[in-house]
Enzyme design. Structure first.
Site, PDB file in Angstrom:
ATOM      1  N   GLY A 111       0.681  -1.373  -0.093  1.00 56.54           N
ATOM      2  CA  GLY A 111      -0.041   0.040  -0.188  1.00 56.54           C
ATOM      3  C   GLY A 111       0.706   1.253  -0.031  1.00 56.54           C
ATOM      4  N   GLY A 129       3.429  -3.485  -3.902  1.00 59.39           N
ATOM      5  CA  GLY A 129       3.455  -3.657  -5.159  1.00 59.39           C
ATOM      6  C   GLY A 129       3.655  -2.260  -6.356  1.00 59.39           C
ATOM      7  N   ARG A 130       2.905  -1.198  -6.101  1.00 60.66           N
ATOM      8  CA  ARG A 130       3.043  -0.052  -6.815  1.00 60.66           C
ATOM      9  C   ARG A 130       4.450   0.579  -6.471  1.00 60.66           C
ATOM     10  NH1 ARG A 130      -1.378   3.343  -7.793  1.00 60.66           N
ATOM     11  NH2 ARG A 130      -2.717   2.300  -6.154  1.00 60.66           N
ATOM     12  N   CYS A 141     -14.211   4.599 -27.963  1.00 57.68           N
ATOM     13  CA  CYS A 141     -15.799   5.235 -28.369  1.00 57.68           C
ATOM     14  C   CYS A 141     -16.481   5.171 -27.062  1.00 57.68           C
ATOM     15  CB  CYS A 141     -16.592   4.394 -29.133  1.00 57.68           C
ATOM     16  SG  CYS A 141     -18.111   5.270 -29.702  1.00 57.68           S
ATOM     17  N   TYR A 153      -0.523  -1.188 -12.512  1.00 56.21           N
ATOM     18  CA  TYR A 153      -1.771  -1.246 -12.968  1.00 56.21           C
ATOM     19  C   TYR A 153      -2.098  -0.575 -14.310  1.00 56.21           C
ATOM     20  CZ  TYR A 153      -1.721  -2.304  -7.897  1.00 56.21           C
ATOM     21  OH  TYR A 153      -1.638  -2.887  -6.962  1.00 56.21           O
TER      22      TYR A 153
END
Length: 430
Positions: free
Chosen positions: A251, A290-291, A357, A385
Site C-alpha cells: 500500500g 506492489g505499486r 468510443c 496497474y
C-alpha cells in the site's frame, strides 16, 4: 542532462531524464524506441526496479522481514524474474499469477496466496507448489481449503486476513480495510475464526494478515491497524494459538505529481518499535509492496494523431486509450505527461484522449503543452496497474512492453496482432 518538471511524478528520478533534448529511459532514447516499435508502447527501466527494491532491502537490514512483491501491479515475466533474482517473494491473487511466478523461477516457499475468491483448482495448484501461506478471507474459505488439503493428504498453512475497519484515506476503490469492503474477516469476529481454523484438520495456523489499501501517502493508518492486530495476536496467544508471522500487506504510495510518499524505512522502524514495546519482536514480518516497487519504473508512450480545438476544450487525440491505461477512467487518476521531444512555441491546454468510443476514454486533463500531430508523449508512472489492466476493448491489440537495461533494451512482450485477437473464436455453421 535535464531533469523533469517539479510537477512531474518522475521529478528527480535518475532513470528517466532529458538528454540532448530527448527523453530517455536510462541511456536509451524513448524517441528511438517509439520509432522502432511503434506506439502505444510500455517502457520499463531495470535500474528503476532495482532502486525501488533496494529502498526496501536497505530499510530491512538484518530484521526478519520477507518482501512479497504484489504482482497484480505488473506481472510481466521479466519483471517477476528480476525481483526473484533480487530475492523477492510474491503476493499472488490467482492461479494464473502462481503459474507466472513459477515460470519466472520464483520460490514458492516465498509465495503468499491472497484473494477473496480462491477456487478449488487454485487451492490445489498452490498446495502442490507448497506455497508459504494462504491468506484466508472468510470462514467458508477456511472450510473449503481444509477439505481440499485433506483430500490431498496435506495441511495448508494459513493466515487470516483481518479487516480492522481502518480508513486508509485513499480512493474508495482502492481502500480495502473498512468494514464495508469485501476483504477480510471483521476484527470483532477474528478470534472465533482463528479458533475454527485451529480446529480444522487440514489447516495449520501460522500468521495474521492485514491490508488496508493502496497508494497510502500517510502511514498513520498502518499504525491504527497494527495496534488492533497486536491486540488480536496477544488474545490468540492467550487462547493457545501461536502466531509465527505478521503480514501488513502493501500500500505504500508513489509520487504521481507532487506527493511525498513515506519511505519503507519510516514504516519499518515504527513497526518494529511497536513490536518491541508489545513483547512481540519474535514475529517475522511480511510486506506485500506492489505499486511502490514498479509504479515509477515505467512509462507509456503514445503518439498524437490529431489536435481538435473546440469551444469548451482542446483535445489531443492520441493512439493510446483507456484500454491501455484504465486508471484515469476508473479512479480519476492523475498521470504526468511529458513530450518525448519538447518543442518551442505556443502552448495550449489540452485534454489527452484516446480513440475508444467512450467519453471516459481520457488519459490526462487540462495539461498545458506545445503540440503538433506526430508528437510522442510519455505518460508517467505507468509501471503499475497499466498493462495488467489492459484490454482488447474496441478490438484493439495490446501494446508491446520493452525493458531498458543501461544502453540496451529488450522486448519483454510482443505487440498483439489482430489475428491474435481472432484466434480461438469460431462462427456458427451456415
Amino acid at each position: 542532462m535535464t531533469s523533469l518538471s517539479a510537477q512531474s511524478g518522475l521529478a528527480g528520478h535518475p532513470h528517466f531524464h532529458y538528454q540532448d533534448g530527448v527523453l530517455h529511459a536510462e541511456n536509451v532514447s524513448l524517441a528511438a524506441l517509439a520509432l522502432k516499435f511503434g506506439t502505444p508502447l510500455y517502457v520499463y527501466s531495470r535500474a528503476a526496479l532495482g532502486q525501488a527494491w533496494r529502498s526496501y532491502r536497505d530499510a530491512i537490514g538484518d530484521r526478519p522481514v520477507l518482501v512479497c512483491y504484489g504482482m497484480k501491479a505488473n506481472s510481466n515475466l521479466a519483471v517477476l524474474k528480476e525481483f526473484a533474482r533480487l530475492g523477492s517473494g510474491f503476493d499472488i491473487v490467482s492461479g494464473g499469477e502462481l503459474k507466472r511466478v513459477l515460470a519466472a523461477g520464483g520460490d514458492p516457499a516465498k509465495v503468499v496466496f491472497s484473494g477473496v475468491g480462491k477456487q478449488v483448482w487454485e487451492m490445489r495448484a498452490a498446495l502442490e507448489a507448497d506455497v508459504k501461506c494462504f491468506n484466508v478471507e472468510s470462514q467458508a474459505e477456511l472450510q473449503c481449503l481444509s477439505d481440499v488439503a485433506q483430500s490431498m493428504g496435506r495441511r495448508a498453512r494459513v493466515s487470516l486476513r483481518v479487516n480492522p475497519d481502518v480508513d486508509a484515506q485513499t480512493h474508495p476503490y482502492i481502500s480495502t480495510g473498512l468494514k464495508e469492503n469485501k476483504f477480510g474477516i471483521a476484527i470483532e469476529s477474528a478470534l472465533d475464526a482463528y479458533r475454527t481454523a485451529a480446529a480444522l484438520p487440514g489447516l495449520e495456523v501460522v500468521g495474521v494478515d492485514c491490508h488496508i489499501g493502496s497508494q497510502l501517502t500517510d502511514i498513520s493508518p498502518y499504525f491504527d491497524a497494527l495496534e488492533k492486530l497486536l491486540d488480536l495476536i496477544q488474545k490468540l496467544d492467550a487462547a493457545g494459538i501461536s502466531i509465527k508471522h505478521l503480514d501488513l500487506g502493501g500500500g505504500l504510495g508513489i509520487r504521481y505529481t507532487d506527493e511525498i510518499p513515506p519511505s519503507p524505512k519510516a514504516l519499518l522502524d515504527q513497526v518494529f518499535e511497536r513490536l518491541q514495546a508489545r513483547g512481540l519482536a519474535h514475529l517475522h514480518l511480511v510486506l506485500e509492496p506492489g505499486r511502490s516497487l514498479v509504479g515509477n519504473a515505467g512509462v507509456l508512450l503514445t503518439t498524437v494523431q490529431y489536435l481538435k480545438h473546440a469551444p469548451a476544450r482542446n483535445f489531443a487525440i492520441v493512439d493510446a486509450a483507456m484500454n491501455d491505461l484504465l486508471r484515469p477512467a476508473l479512479y480519476d487518476a492523475y498521470h504526468g505527461v511529458q513530450p518525448v521531444v519538447p518543442r518551442d512555441g505556443q502552448t495550449d491546454e489540452y485534454d489527452i484522449v484516446g480513440p475508444v468510443c467512450e467519453s471516459a476514454d481520457w488519459l490526462a486533463r487540462q495539461r498545458r503543452l506545445a503540440l503538433q500531430a506526430g508528437d510522442v508523449l510519455a505518460l508517467e508512472s505507468a509501471g503499475a496497474y497499466a498493462m495488467v489492466m489492459a484490454s482488447n476493448y474496441n478490438t484493439r491489440a495490446r501494446a508491446a512492453e520493452i525493458m531498458v537495461d543501461g544502453d540496451q533494451y529488450h522486448v519483454v512482450r510482443q505487440r498483439e496482432t489482430l489475428d491474435d485477437l481472432l484466434r480461438g473464436e469460431s462462427m456458427l455453421p451456415d
